[in-house]
Design an enzyme around this catalytic site. Structure first.
Site, PDB file in Angstrom:
ATOM      1  CE1 TYR A   1      -3.868   2.522   0.629  1.00  0.00           C
ATOM      2  CE2 TYR A   1      -2.232   3.411   2.407  1.00  0.00           C
ATOM      3  CZ  TYR A   1      -3.461   3.525   1.467  1.00  0.00           C
ATOM      4  OH  TYR A   1      -4.154   4.608   1.638  1.00  0.00           O
TER       5      TYR A   1
ATOM      6  CE  LYS B   1      -3.570   5.042  -1.709  1.00  0.00           C
ATOM      7  NZ  LYS B   1      -4.632   5.437  -2.457  1.00  0.00           N
TER       8      LYS B   1
HETATM    9  N1  LIG Z   1      -9.886   6.212   5.301  1.00  0.00           N
HETATM   10  C1  LIG Z   1      -8.596   6.667   5.411  1.00  0.00           C
HETATM   11  O1  LIG Z   1      -7.964   6.602   6.447  1.00  0.00           O
HETATM   12  C2  LIG Z   1      -7.451   6.799   4.226  1.00  0.00           C
HETATM   13  C3  LIG Z   1      -6.338   7.345   4.592  1.00  0.00           C
HETATM   14  C4  LIG Z   1      -5.353   7.971   3.538  1.00  0.00           C
HETATM   15  C5  LIG Z   1      -5.629   7.609   2.368  1.00  0.00           C
HETATM   16  N2  LIG Z   1      -6.688   7.223   1.939  1.00  0.00           N
HETATM   17  C6  LIG Z   1      -7.180   6.790   0.564  1.00  0.00           C
HETATM   18  O2  LIG Z   1      -8.269   7.444   0.350  1.00  0.00           O
HETATM   19  C7  LIG Z   1      -9.127   6.797  -0.627  1.00  0.00           C
HETATM   20  C8  LIG Z   1     -10.577   6.240  -0.107  1.00  0.00           C
HETATM   21  O3  LIG Z   1     -10.236   5.914   0.854  1.00  0.00           O
HETATM   22  P1  LIG Z   1     -11.539   4.974   1.620  1.00  0.00           P
HETATM   23  O4  LIG Z   1     -11.375   5.071   3.310  1.00  0.00           O
HETATM   24  O5  LIG Z   1     -12.939   5.814   1.133  1.00  0.00           O
HETATM   25  O6  LIG Z   1     -11.588   3.287   1.223  1.00  0.00           O
HETATM   26  P2  LIG Z   1     -12.805   2.406   0.830  1.00  0.00           P
HETATM   27  O7  LIG Z   1     -12.395   1.044   0.734  1.00  0.00           O
HETATM   28  O8  LIG Z   1     -13.996   2.883   1.777  1.00  0.00           O
HETATM   29  O9  LIG Z   1     -13.302   2.734  -0.501  1.00  0.00           O
HETATM   30  C9  LIG Z   1     -12.743   2.531  -1.351  1.00  0.00           C
HETATM   31  C10 LIG Z   1     -13.514   1.791  -2.835  1.00  0.00           C
HETATM   32  O10 LIG Z   1     -12.748   1.521  -3.948  1.00  0.00           O
HETATM   33  C11 LIG Z   1     -13.236   0.589  -4.640  1.00  0.00           C
HETATM   34  N3  LIG Z   1     -12.611  -0.384  -5.411  1.00  0.00           N
HETATM   35  C12 LIG Z   1     -11.448  -1.211  -5.023  1.00  0.00           C
HETATM   36  N4  LIG Z   1     -10.907  -1.967  -6.020  1.00  0.00           N
HETATM   37  C13 LIG Z   1     -11.579  -1.425  -7.131  1.00  0.00           C
HETATM   38  C14 LIG Z   1     -11.428  -1.795  -8.541  1.00  0.00           C
HETATM   39  N5  LIG Z   1     -10.655  -2.812  -8.949  1.00  0.00           N
HETATM   40  N6  LIG Z   1     -12.279  -0.858  -9.335  1.00  0.00           N
HETATM   41  C15 LIG Z   1     -13.072   0.106  -9.162  1.00  0.00           C
HETATM   42  N7  LIG Z   1     -13.377   0.375  -7.571  1.00  0.00           N
HETATM   43  C16 LIG Z   1     -12.478  -0.245  -6.684  1.00  0.00           C
HETATM   44  C17 LIG Z   1     -13.760  -0.281  -3.176  1.00  0.00           C
HETATM   45  O11 LIG Z   1     -14.806  -0.955  -3.731  1.00  0.00           O
HETATM   46  C18 LIG Z   1     -14.242   0.701  -2.358  1.00  0.00           C
HETATM   47  O12 LIG Z   1     -15.811   1.274  -2.654  1.00  0.00           O
HETATM   48  C19 LIG Z   1      -8.173   5.638  -1.030  1.00  0.00           C
HETATM   49  O13 LIG Z   1      -7.348   5.877  -2.026  1.00  0.00           O
HETATM   50  C20 LIG Z   1      -7.228   5.356   0.132  1.00  0.00           C
HETATM   51  O14 LIG Z   1      -6.093   4.852  -0.081  1.00  0.00           O
HETATM   52  C21 LIG Z   1      -8.029   6.776   2.821  1.00  0.00           C
END
Ligand SMILES: NC(=O)c1ccc[n+]([C@@H]2O[C@H](COP(=O)([O-])OP(=O)(O)OC[C@H]3O[C@@H](n4cnc5c(N)ncnc54)[C@H](O)[C@@H]3O)[C@@H](O)[C@H]2O)c1
Length: 271
Positions: free
Chosen positions: A182, A186
């Protein structure tokens, strides 16, 4: 909630958000929809979040099933959205996978035995998926001569995960290390962003990274104690707190900004 300030106006934008069924994707979609944009949300399947968006904004929210790891799937989504709404002007590359706390043992074990298949899977979605979305949706924007792409990264793509935060799990007998793929995926986004910012600069497609920190989502108290103790502001982010940055990067307010990494992390990387 429409913004009358042309600097931040997104009411004429056609916005593609990947991973719209997730916590943050749905939050970004709502922020655009409340300000008059058309939003086409892509994900593997709908969720309660995307259903609510559809119910609240039936005229301007469209959900399409698409897999970001498949060029064919994305090209078909682009064809459908062009026919329905026109060429997109904003792309938020938000879809990603990480190892959840419940991931299989070997995936969260020591680096030395991190499975090859897990590496491939994470890199496929997080890095190749973003690359393909840029190629397909960004390519259409470049052809049109206008657009803004926002690649969502993480503090763990700028600095290493702090393994001491997970010490409480090891102390209770679990084998747990925050896995490598991961973080690597990123950090790869940072230079994908720079590459495309330069490549498309004259075609008026801006490309920026938005680096964010952890969002509160009812994590267990032992984790919260460590995380909140480590972060200068003393708390995790609320899901809606990144919307301002996404709107800024999409609008004229950031028109001279490309190839940059906007870090919104409560001070995590300041230490
Ligand atoms: N939530 C956090 O604490 C956090 C922190 C830092 C970065 N991020 C980044 O923010 C973004 C969103 O995070 P989140 O917490 O909402 O995650 P989440 O898991 O709730 O949502 C991610 C979505 O991506 C979709 N997905 C996965 N594989 C896929 C594919 N092959 N094609 C299409 N869609 C696909 C999943 O079905 C899911 O709905 C991500 O890029 C994550 O790395 C999140």
């Amino acid at each position: 909630m429409q913004n009358t300030d042309s600097l931040f106006d997104v009411s004429n934008e056609i916005v593609v958000i990947t991973g719209v069924s997730g916590q943050l994707g749905a939050e970004y979609a709502r922020a655009f929809l409340e300000r008059g944009s058309v939003v086409v949300g892509l994900d593997l399947k709908p969720s309660a979040f995307s259903e609510t968006l559809h119910a609240s904004f039936p005229e301007r929210f469209d959900f399409m099933v698409a897999d970001v790891t498949s060029g064919a799937s994305l090209r078909s989504a682009l064809a459908e959205l062009k026919a329905e709404w026109g060429v997109p002007s904003v792309l938020v590359n938000n879809a990603a996978i990480d190892s959840p706390p419940s991931a299989p043992l070997e995936e969260c074990g020591p680096f030395e035995s991190y499975p090859e298949a897990s590496w491939d899977k994470v890199l496929d979605v997080n890095l190749k998926g973003t690359h393909l979305c840029c190629q397909i949706f960004g390519g259409a924007m470049a052809k049109q001569g206008r657009g803004s792409i926002i690649n969502i990264a993480s503090i763990y793509g700028v600095v290493s995960p702090d393994q001491s935060l997970y010490e409480y799990r090891r102390a209770r007998g679990e084998i747990f290390f925050k896995p490598v793929a991961y973080a690597v995926s990123k950090s790869g986004l940072l230079n994908l962003t720079r590459y495309l910012a330069v490549y498309w600069a004259k075609r008026k497609v801006r490309v920026n990274t938005l680096t964010i920190a952890g969002v509160f989502n009812n994590q267990e108290q032992a984790f919260l104690d460590g995380y909140c103790g480590r972060i200068p502001v003393g708390r995790m982010a609320k899901a809606e707190e990144y919307c301002g940055a996404v709107l800024f990067l999409s609008s004229n307010a950031s028109q001279y900004m490309t190839g940059a990494n906007l870090v919104i992390d409560g001070g995590w990387t300041a230490i």
